[in-house]
Design an enzyme around this catalytic site. Structure first.
Site, short mmCIF file in Angstrom:
data_model
loop_
_atom_site.label_atom_id
_atom_site.label_comp_id
_atom_site.label_asym_id
_atom_site.label_seq_id
_atom_site.Cartn_x
_atom_site.Cartn_y
_atom_site.Cartn_z
N ASP A 50 -33.23 -22.82 -46.45
CA ASP A 50 -33.40 -22.11 -45.28
C ASP A 50 -32.69 -22.71 -43.99
O ASP A 50 -32.86 -23.79 -43.59
CB ASP A 50 -35.03 -22.30 -45.02
CG ASP A 50 -35.48 -21.60 -43.69
OD1 ASP A 50 -34.89 -21.13 -42.69
OD2 ASP A 50 -36.81 -21.42 -43.88
N TYR A 149 -34.15 -8.09 -30.92
CA TYR A 149 -32.94 -8.31 -31.78
C TYR A 149 -31.69 -8.06 -30.96
O TYR A 149 -30.93 -9.32 -31.01
CB TYR A 149 -33.06 -7.31 -32.83
CG TYR A 149 -31.72 -7.19 -33.64
CD1 TYR A 149 -31.60 -8.35 -34.70
CD2 TYR A 149 -30.76 -6.26 -33.48
CE1 TYR A 149 -30.50 -8.04 -35.55
CE2 TYR A 149 -29.59 -6.27 -34.36
CZ TYR A 149 -29.58 -7.21 -35.40
OH TYR A 149 -28.27 -6.99 -36.12
N LYS A 200 -34.07 9.11 -49.43
CA LYS A 200 -34.79 10.40 -49.42
C LYS A 200 -34.37 11.66 -50.15
O LYS A 200 -35.02 12.32 -50.77
CB LYS A 200 -35.01 10.90 -48.15
CG LYS A 200 -35.89 9.70 -47.24
CD LYS A 200 -36.03 9.98 -45.75
CE LYS A 200 -36.89 8.83 -44.89
NZ LYS A 200 -37.11 9.25 -43.64
P1 NAD Z 1 -28.90 -8.82 -44.37
O1 NAD Z 1 -30.31 -8.78 -43.90
O2 NAD Z 1 -28.49 -8.16 -45.74
O3 NAD Z 1 -28.24 -10.24 -44.59
C1 NAD Z 1 -28.68 -11.25 -43.75
C2 NAD Z 1 -28.97 -12.21 -44.62
O4 NAD Z 1 -29.49 -13.57 -43.89
C3 NAD Z 1 -30.45 -11.99 -45.56
O5 NAD Z 1 -29.85 -12.18 -46.94
C4 NAD Z 1 -31.39 -13.08 -45.40
O6 NAD Z 1 -32.04 -13.42 -46.20
C5 NAD Z 1 -30.42 -14.16 -44.71
N1 NAD Z 1 -31.44 -14.88 -43.90
C6 NAD Z 1 -32.25 -14.79 -43.06
N2 NAD Z 1 -32.92 -15.83 -42.53
C7 NAD Z 1 -32.43 -16.97 -42.96
C8 NAD Z 1 -32.59 -18.28 -43.09
N3 NAD Z 1 -33.51 -18.71 -42.18
N4 NAD Z 1 -31.87 -18.96 -43.86
C9 NAD Z 1 -30.93 -18.52 -44.80
N5 NAD Z 1 -30.66 -17.11 -44.92
C10 NAD Z 1 -31.25 -16.40 -44.07
O7 NAD Z 1 -27.98 -8.45 -43.08
P2 NAD Z 1 -26.57 -7.43 -43.29
O8 NAD Z 1 -26.73 -6.21 -43.00
O9 NAD Z 1 -25.69 -7.99 -44.31
O10 NAD Z 1 -26.01 -8.04 -41.70
C11 NAD Z 1 -25.22 -9.34 -41.53
C12 NAD Z 1 -25.35 -9.75 -40.15
O11 NAD Z 1 -24.53 -8.78 -39.26
C13 NAD Z 1 -26.48 -9.95 -39.41
O12 NAD Z 1 -26.37 -10.94 -38.50
C14 NAD Z 1 -26.91 -9.02 -38.69
O13 NAD Z 1 -27.57 -9.11 -37.53
C15 NAD Z 1 -25.42 -8.38 -38.33
N6 NAD Z 1 -25.17 -7.11 -38.25
C16 NAD Z 1 -25.36 -6.13 -39.17
C17 NAD Z 1 -25.28 -4.59 -38.85
C18 NAD Z 1 -25.30 -3.54 -40.04
O14 NAD Z 1 -25.32 -2.39 -39.90
N7 NAD Z 1 -25.66 -4.25 -41.11
C19 NAD Z 1 -24.87 -4.11 -37.55
C20 NAD Z 1 -25.07 -5.17 -36.69
C21 NAD Z 1 -24.79 -6.63 -36.91
#
Ligand code: NAD
Length: 320
Positions: A50, A149, A200
């Site tokens: 974590d 967020y 869906k």
């Molecule tokens: P995701 O949710 O698949 O991956 C994020 C990961 O962070 C998860 O696997 C989660 O378990 C891990 N995590 C959360 N809290 C944690 C903790 N306390 N300790 C360890 N791990 C932890 O999201 P994603 O789509 O792969 O996005 C990755 C990053 O890009 C994120 O920061 C997200 O905010 C940013 N982002 C993504 C998008 C998108 O379209 N996917 C758009 C804008 C920004």
């Protein structure tokens, strides 16, 4: 051998990123609360833990990594971040992660850190017209994100840039715009529009209908995962610190995205618009700065990327 630390690599984008870094010959340590859900990791070391726990973060930041990619965050699609029910968790969890990571990296004298911010930082007042949203980088201020967020991301991107100015770290900050592709969430409440609509459609019986949240006139652009990984690595190794948009400029309404997926599936389906969380009315990436600074453009069309994503999700549905 160069060494990279990839945080959040149990998640969608960072899992693809760690794979690319391994293909490039890096030694990779990945960290997450969980292993990747749909695939095995390629990382040399995958540490489950974590990142809100400072001692844990110190223990994984135990050497001078050449590159650190910080993608861990408490996040999800519209059903997770726009209902208001998860606001306190989203803000606390992600802020703690970013505070811990920056402090540990600075103590280890690590230079290059990539941070994934989001298009959700852009003010709602510039995204009211679905056909003409404004998301150029400087339009982030005066700030008015439409979700907590987005506020956390804006605070954290400023913190990464402050560490660049004051603490010898070289942060690289990207604002991702709706990244999608295979191996992403599709049925756990954290999925985004492309994956939710693919699911869906994959479940629907021929001749039936699918439900789409909102009136479907709301617009977005979507970036295919391989392009996202390219741009992320390119930014991290460049001399440009950002913040910069990483997205596609191929804007589409959500109803037209649904129609595209239906067409790809070959099914005969209609669309039923129902009330639901939908976020801002319009959003599109503005790529002027990334094209100028990094000479980068997406290479996958929306149709190509959606086809790959639909194939993967329909296979997941079939294998259930
Ligand atoms: P995701 O949710 O698949 O991956 C994020 C990961 O962070 C998860 O696997 C989660 O378990 C891990 N995590 C959360 N809290 C944690 C903790 N306390 N300790 C360890 N791990 C932890 O999201 P994603 O789509 O792969 O996005 C990755 C990053 O890009 C994120 O920061 C997200 O905010 C940013 N982002 C993504 C998008 C998108 O379209 N996917 C758009 C804008 C920004």
């Amino acid at each position: 051998m160069k060494k990279a630390l990839v945080l959040g690599a149990g998640g969608f984008i960072a899992h693809h990123l760690q794979r690319r870094l391994k293909e490039e010959g890096y030694w990779v340590r990945s960290v997450d609360l969980k292993y990747p859900r749909f695939d095995d990791t390629d990382s040399d070391d995958f540490v489950v833990g974590d990142l809100r726990d400072k001692n844990f973060v110190d223990s994984v930041v135990d050497r001078r990594f050449d590159e650190v990619y910080q993608l861990a965050a408490d996040m999800g699609g519209a059903g997770y971040i726009f209902t208001g029910e998860n606001d306190a968790d989203v803000m606390t969890n992600s802020s703690l992660i970013n505070l811990n990571v920056l402090d540990s990296c600075q103590k280890r004298n690590i230079k290059r850190i990539f941070y994934s911010s989001s298009a959700c930082i852009y003010p709602e007042y510039n995204q009211l017209d679905p056909n003409n949203p404004k998301c150029s980088e400087e339009s982030a201020y005066p700030a008015a994100p439409d979700s907590e967020y987005g506020w956390e991301k804006l605070f954290s991107e400023r913190m990464y840039l402050a560490y660049s100015r004051n603490k010898g770290i070289e942060s690289r900050v990207a604002r991702y715009h709706n990244i999608y592709g295979p191996l992403g969430s599709w049925n756990d409440g954290k999925e985004k529009a492309p994956a939710a609509l693919c699911r869906k459609v994959a479940f629907a019986d021929d001749g039936g209908f699918i439900e789409v949240w909102g009136d479907g006139v709301q617009t977005r652009s979507f970036l295919y995962i391989d392009d996202c990984v390219d741009a992320t690595i390119k930014l991290t190794r460049s001399e440009f610190e950002g913040p910069v948009n990483i997205g596609s400029e191929e804007m589409i309404s959500i109803n037209n995205l649904a129609k595209l997926i239906i067409e790809i599936s070959g099914k005969d389906l209609s669309i039923k618009n129902i009330p639901g969380p939908e976020g801002v009315r319009g959003r599109n990436s503005d790529n002027k700065i990334i094209e100028k600074e990094l000479n980068w453009k997406p290479t996958f069309s929306l149709e190509e990327g959606v086809k790959k994503t639909y194939d993967w999700i329909s296979n997941q549905v079939k294998s259930q």
